[in-house]
Structure formats: structure tokens, C-alpha cells
Design a protein around this motif. Structure first.
Motif, PDB file in Angstrom:
ATOM      1  N   ALA A 113      10.112  15.460  14.777  1.00 28.18           N
ATOM      2  CA  ALA A 113      11.104  14.563  14.183  1.00 28.18           C
ATOM      3  C   ALA A 113      10.431  13.568  13.250  1.00 28.18           C
ATOM      4  N   GLY A 114       9.250  13.069  13.647  1.00 29.68           N
ATOM      5  CA  GLY A 114       8.510  12.147  12.796  1.00 29.68           C
ATOM      6  C   GLY A 114       8.012  12.803  11.526  1.00 29.68           C
ATOM      7  N   VAL A 115       7.560  14.048  11.626  1.00 33.26           N
ATOM      8  CA  VAL A 115       7.099  14.789  10.441  1.00 33.26           C
ATOM      9  C   VAL A 115       8.247  14.963   9.454  1.00 33.26           C
ATOM     10  N   VAL A 116       9.413  15.360   9.953  1.00 29.33           N
ATOM     11  CA  VAL A 116      10.594  15.523   9.083  1.00 29.33           C
ATOM     12  C   VAL A 116      10.942  14.187   8.433  1.00 29.33           C
ATOM     13  N   ALA A 117      10.917  13.109   9.217  1.00 35.76           N
ATOM     14  CA  ALA A 117      11.213  11.784   8.685  1.00 35.76           C
ATOM     15  C   ALA A 117      10.220  11.405   7.590  1.00 35.76           C
ATOM     16  N   GLY A 118       8.938  11.715   7.807  1.00 31.26           N
ATOM     17  CA  GLY A 118       7.916  11.386   6.826  1.00 31.26           C
ATOM     18  C   GLY A 118       8.077  12.157   5.525  1.00 31.26           C
ATOM     19  N   ILE A 119       8.364  13.454   5.631  1.00 36.05           N
ATOM     20  CA  ILE A 119       8.549  14.265   4.426  1.00 36.05           C
ATOM     21  C   ILE A 119       9.777  13.801   3.648  1.00 36.05           C
ATOM     22  N   ALA A 120      10.865  13.538   4.362  1.00 37.33           N
ATOM     23  CA  ALA A 120      12.078  13.040   3.699  1.00 37.33           C
ATOM     24  C   ALA A 120      11.789  11.720   2.996  1.00 37.33           C
ATOM     25  N   ASN A 121      11.044  10.864   3.663  1.00 39.55           N
ATOM     26  CA  ASN A 121      10.677   9.568   3.117  1.00 39.55           C
ATOM     27  C   ASN A 121       9.769   9.703   1.898  1.00 39.55           C
ATOM     28  N   GLY A 122       8.900  10.713   1.898  1.00 36.84           N
ATOM     29  CA  GLY A 122       7.912  10.883   0.845  1.00 36.84           C
ATOM     30  C   GLY A 122       8.504  11.061  -0.544  1.00 36.84           C
ATOM     31  N   PHE A 123       9.699  11.647  -0.628  1.00 37.39           N
ATOM     32  CA  PHE A 123      10.330  11.835  -1.944  1.00 37.39           C
ATOM     33  C   PHE A 123      10.604  10.497  -2.623  1.00 37.39           C
ATOM     34  N   VAL A 124      10.815   9.453  -1.836  1.00 37.42           N
ATOM     35  CA  VAL A 124      11.069   8.128  -2.399  1.00 37.42           C
ATOM     36  C   VAL A 124       9.811   7.269  -2.383  1.00 37.42           C
ATOM     37  N   SER A 125       9.047   7.332  -1.282  1.00 35.79           N
ATOM     38  CA  SER A 125       7.887   6.452  -1.157  1.00 35.79           C
ATOM     39  C   SER A 125       6.810   6.758  -2.193  1.00 35.79           C
ATOM     40  N   GLY A 126       6.695   8.028  -2.613  1.00 37.06           N
ATOM     41  CA  GLY A 126       5.686   8.382  -3.615  1.00 37.06           C
ATOM     42  C   GLY A 126       5.834   7.582  -4.894  1.00 37.06           C
ATOM     43  N   PRO A 127       6.945   7.724  -5.611  1.00 37.81           N
ATOM     44  CA  PRO A 127       7.107   6.959  -6.851  1.00 37.81           C
ATOM     45  C   PRO A 127       7.214   5.456  -6.630  1.00 37.81           C
ATOM     46  N   VAL A 128       7.825   5.036  -5.520  1.00 32.78           N
ATOM     47  CA  VAL A 128       7.940   3.596  -5.242  1.00 32.78           C
ATOM     48  C   VAL A 128       6.554   2.973  -5.089  1.00 32.78           C
ATOM     49  N   GLU A 129       5.695   3.606  -4.299  1.00 30.81           N
ATOM     50  CA  GLU A 129       4.363   3.056  -4.092  1.00 30.81           C
ATOM     51  C   GLU A 129       3.511   3.186  -5.346  1.00 30.81           C
ATOM     52  N   HIS A 130       3.734   4.227  -6.124  1.00 32.07           N
ATOM     53  CA  HIS A 130       3.010   4.380  -7.381  1.00 32.07           C
ATOM     54  C   HIS A 130       3.292   3.187  -8.299  1.00 32.07           C
ATOM     55  N   ILE A 131       4.566   2.868  -8.466  1.00 29.52           N
ATOM     56  CA  ILE A 131       4.928   1.738  -9.332  1.00 29.52           C
ATOM     57  C   ILE A 131       4.386   0.436  -8.754  1.00 29.52           C
ATOM     58  N   ARG A 132       4.526   0.255  -7.447  1.00 26.85           N
ATOM     59  CA  ARG A 132       4.036  -0.967  -6.817  1.00 26.85           C
ATOM     60  C   ARG A 132       2.535  -1.141  -7.030  1.00 26.85           C
ATOM     61  N   ILE A 133       1.775  -0.052  -6.851  1.00 24.56           N
ATOM     62  CA  ILE A 133       0.323  -0.128  -6.986  1.00 24.56           C
ATOM     63  C   ILE A 133      -0.082  -0.405  -8.431  1.00 24.56           C
ATOM     64  N   ARG A 134       0.625   0.178  -9.375  1.00 22.60           N
ATOM     65  CA  ARG A 134       0.341  -0.118 -10.788  1.00 22.60           C
ATOM     66  C   ARG A 134       0.522  -1.604 -11.070  1.00 22.60           C
ATOM     67  N   LEU A 135       1.575  -2.196 -10.518  1.00 26.88           N
ATOM     68  CA  LEU A 135       1.842  -3.620 -10.730  1.00 26.88           C
ATOM     69  C   LEU A 135       0.831  -4.493  -9.992  1.00 26.88           C
ATOM     70  N   GLN A 136       0.430  -4.071  -8.805  1.00 31.45           N
ATOM     71  CA  GLN A 136      -0.515  -4.858  -8.013  1.00 31.45           C
ATOM     72  C   GLN A 136      -1.911  -4.894  -8.621  1.00 31.45           C
ATOM     73  N   THR A 137      -2.278  -3.852  -9.350  1.00 30.66           N
ATOM     74  CA  THR A 137      -3.650  -3.745  -9.840  1.00 30.66           C
ATOM     75  C   THR A 137      -3.790  -4.028 -11.337  1.00 30.66           C
ATOM     76  N   GLN A 138      -2.696  -4.277 -12.038  1.00 29.94           N
ATOM     77  CA  GLN A 138      -2.809  -4.546 -13.462  1.00 29.94           C
ATOM     78  C   GLN A 138      -3.353  -5.954 -13.721  1.00 29.94           C
ATOM     79  N   SER A 139      -3.882  -6.157 -14.910  1.00 31.51           N
ATOM     80  CA  SER A 139      -4.430  -7.449 -15.294  1.00 31.51           C
ATOM     81  C   SER A 139      -3.337  -8.513 -15.278  1.00 31.51           C
ATOM     82  N   SER A 140      -3.686  -9.706 -14.783  1.00 25.09           N
ATOM     83  CA  SER A 140      -2.707 -10.796 -14.763  1.00 25.09           C
ATOM     84  C   SER A 140      -2.603 -11.489 -16.115  1.00 25.09           C
ATOM     85  N   THR A 141      -3.623 -11.313 -16.974  1.00 28.68           N
ATOM     86  CA  THR A 141      -3.601 -11.959 -18.288  1.00 28.68           C
ATOM     87  C   THR A 141      -3.029 -11.053 -19.380  1.00 28.68           C
ATOM     88  N   LYS A 142      -3.320  -9.744 -19.273  1.00 30.16           N
ATOM     89  CA  LYS A 142      -2.782  -8.790 -20.241  1.00 30.16           C
ATOM     90  C   LYS A 142      -2.153  -7.612 -19.498  1.00 30.16           C
TER      91      LYS A 142
END
Length: 298
Positions: A113-142
Motif C-alpha cells: 500500500a505504501g509503494v502504491v501511495a509513493g508511486i502515485a505521489n511521485g507523479f506530482v512530487s517530481g516536478p514540485v520538488e524540481h521547481i522547489r529545488i531550483r528556487l532554493q539553490t538559485q542566486s539571491s542576487t541574480k
């Protein structure tokens, strides 16, 4: 209100609680995971550097994306989890003999059940975390992106859907493995508590929901941290060789990091994760359990 809608709503409550509690720790983890070797001497060096150079609000940089996205992700997790649990419970009840409790799920059923939940979640968490990480690691000045929606627009315009889903294969591996263990640990602890005290699930103490959520969080990260590090590297890598791409694939990333930085790189940033985990995961399950009680009383 249907059971599925209640599960999704309660999961959203858990996801919002997770983000508000865990976001400051997460940005420290991501910075340590993705910065060149030697950039930070430890968690406090990273955290104080962020505070000094970018201010206190930097710890919530990129929060809008996870607040919206992780709320949806956790909603999907619990929605999928509870539906699969009900499916297995119905199967068990149909096979139950002589008063056996068919509603009590086995460890393999909970893991599945947890594996199914994780895979279902992955379709959204992948792009969400990608965008979040890009914002977290970008330069604060530029900064490259003004915010999450600007990042989505620019990445999609330049690289299409594959650009938004960068690192998706390793995301699915992380989610399936991690959430199988995560929900197995939590549900087994809840089962044990109910059996020992002869109580129903809605009588579970909020304190125990937090403690069991914290324990499940540690089980999750014990299994997935190196995978998560590779995911972070993939999601901060350039999109093409012209934009500074270092890794051809997740396997190439593993080999390159191992060769150039050694095994220690696979656990870099683990300390803030371990500090964050009990608070964020305890809050997640507390939010879910309390919201479920309110919704089920309607």
C-alpha cells in the motif's frame, strides 16, 4: 462526504503541516546536498551563511511551491494508501475464518500500500520538488526565476514537459521504496498500540501519532537518503551540455559523485534531515489523524 474525499482532505492538512514545520531544515539539506565539496563545514555553517547573506526569510524560499504541491502530494499519498488498505481489508475479511480479524493488514500488504501511495505521489512530487529545488539553490542576487510560476513557464518553454519532470526516474525509485517503509512502520506501530490498549484508531493519542510519525520518518530517511541526494543533484543539474549538464543519467550521477567526492557525499546534509524529520513527519501524521477525526464526525 465520501471516504476518498475525506482521505484526500485529511492528507492535505497533513501536507501543509509538514511544509510549515520542515521547510527551513529542507533548504539547508538541499544546499548541502548540491553545493561543491567543501562549501560548508557543517549544518550550522550552512544555516548561518544563509541567515547572514540572505536573511531569515530565505529559509522559506520556494515555500509556495511545496505549500501548494506537497499539500497535494500528501493528499495523494494518503488517498492512495487508504484505498489500497481498504481493498486488502476487504480481501482479508472475505478469507477470514473463525473470527479472525480480516481488517488487520499484514506487513507485506502495508508495504505494498505504501509503494502504491509513493508511486502515485511521485507523479506530482517530481516536478514540485524540481521547481522547489531550483528556487532554493538559485542566486539571491541574480535569480533565474522570479517565483515558482515563472520557473515553470521558463523551464517548460525551453525544455518542454521532460524539463519539468527532470530526475523523475530516481524520484519514482525514492517514493516507492521510501513510502513502502514509511507507512509500514507507522501502521505497524498504530496496530500495536490498538492491540495493546484495546482501542479504536480514532482513540489513538495525538502524542502517539506524533511519536509514531517521527519514528516512521526516521525509517524513511534511513532507506532513501542516498537516493534523495542523487535526485537533488539531477534536479539542479543543467538541462543540456550547453547549460552546464554534468550527468547523463542517474547512474552516471552515482558513478561521478562516488569517483570525485567519495562515499561521504551520499550522506551530506543528513544532519538537518534527521533534525527535521521527527517534527515534519510527526506533524504530518498528527494533521492527518486529527483532520480524519473531524471529517469522520460529520
Amino acid at each position: 462526504m465520501s471516504k476518498t474525499v475525506k482521505d484526500l482532505t485529511a492528507g492535505t492538512a497533513g501536507g501543509i503541516a509538514q511544509v510549515l514545520v520542515g521547510q527551513p531544515f529542507d533548504i539547508v539539506k538541499v544546499r548541502m546536498q548540491t553545493s561543491p565539496k567543501g562549501t560548508y563545514s557543517g549544518m550550522m555553517h550552512c544555516a548561518t551563511g544563509i541567515l547572514k547573506n540572505e536573511g531569515p526569510l530565505a529559509f522559506y524560499k520556494g515555500t509556495l511551491t511545496p505549500l501548494l504541491g506537497i499539500g497535494v502530494c500528501v493528499s495523494i499519498q494518503f488517498g492512495a494508501l487508504e484505498n489500497v488498505k481498504r481493498y486488502f481489508a476487504a480481501q482479508n475479511s472475505a478469507k477470514a475464518i473463525g473470527g479472525e480479524n480480516g481488517a488487520t493488514l499484514s506487513g507485506s500488504q502495508l508495504f505494498t500500500a505504501g509503494v502504491v501511495a509513493g508511486i502515485a505521489n511521485g507523479f506530482v512530487s517530481g516536478p514540485v520538488e524540481h521547481i522547489r529545488i531550483r528556487l532554493q539553490t538559485q542566486s539571491s542576487t541574480k535569480p533565474d526565476y522570479k517565483g515558482p510560476f515563472d520557473a515553470i513557464k521558463k523551464i517548460h518553454s525551453a525544455h518542454g514537459l521532460p524539463g519539468l519532470f527532470k530526475g523523475q526516474a530516481v524520484t519514482f525509485l525514492r517514493e516507492a521504496t521510501g513510502y513502502g517503509v514509511y507507512f509500514l512502520a507507522y501502521e505497524k506501530l498504530v496496530q500495536r498500540e490498538m492491540a495493546l490498549k484495546g482501542i479504536k484508531r480514532d482513540e489513538l493519542s495525538p502524542v502517539n501519532a506524533v511519536l509514531y510519525g517521527a519514528a516512521a520518518g526516521y525509517a524513511l530517511w534511513a532507506v532513501i537518503y542516498p537516493i534523495d541526494m542523487i535526485k537533488s543533484r539531477m534536479q539542479t543539474d543543467g538541462f543540456t551540455s550547453a547549460t552546464g549538464q554534468k550527468y547523463k543519467s542517474a547512474i552516471d550521477c552515482v558513478r561521478t559523485v562516488w569517483r570525485t567526492e567519495g562515499i561521504a557525499a551520499f550522506t551530506r546534509g543528513l544532519t538537518p534531515t534527521l533534525i527535521r524529520s521527527p517534527f515534519a513527519n510527526g506533524a504530518t501524521f498528527l494533521g492527518f489523524e486529527m483532520a480524519s477525526r473531524v471529517l469522520n464526525s460529520w
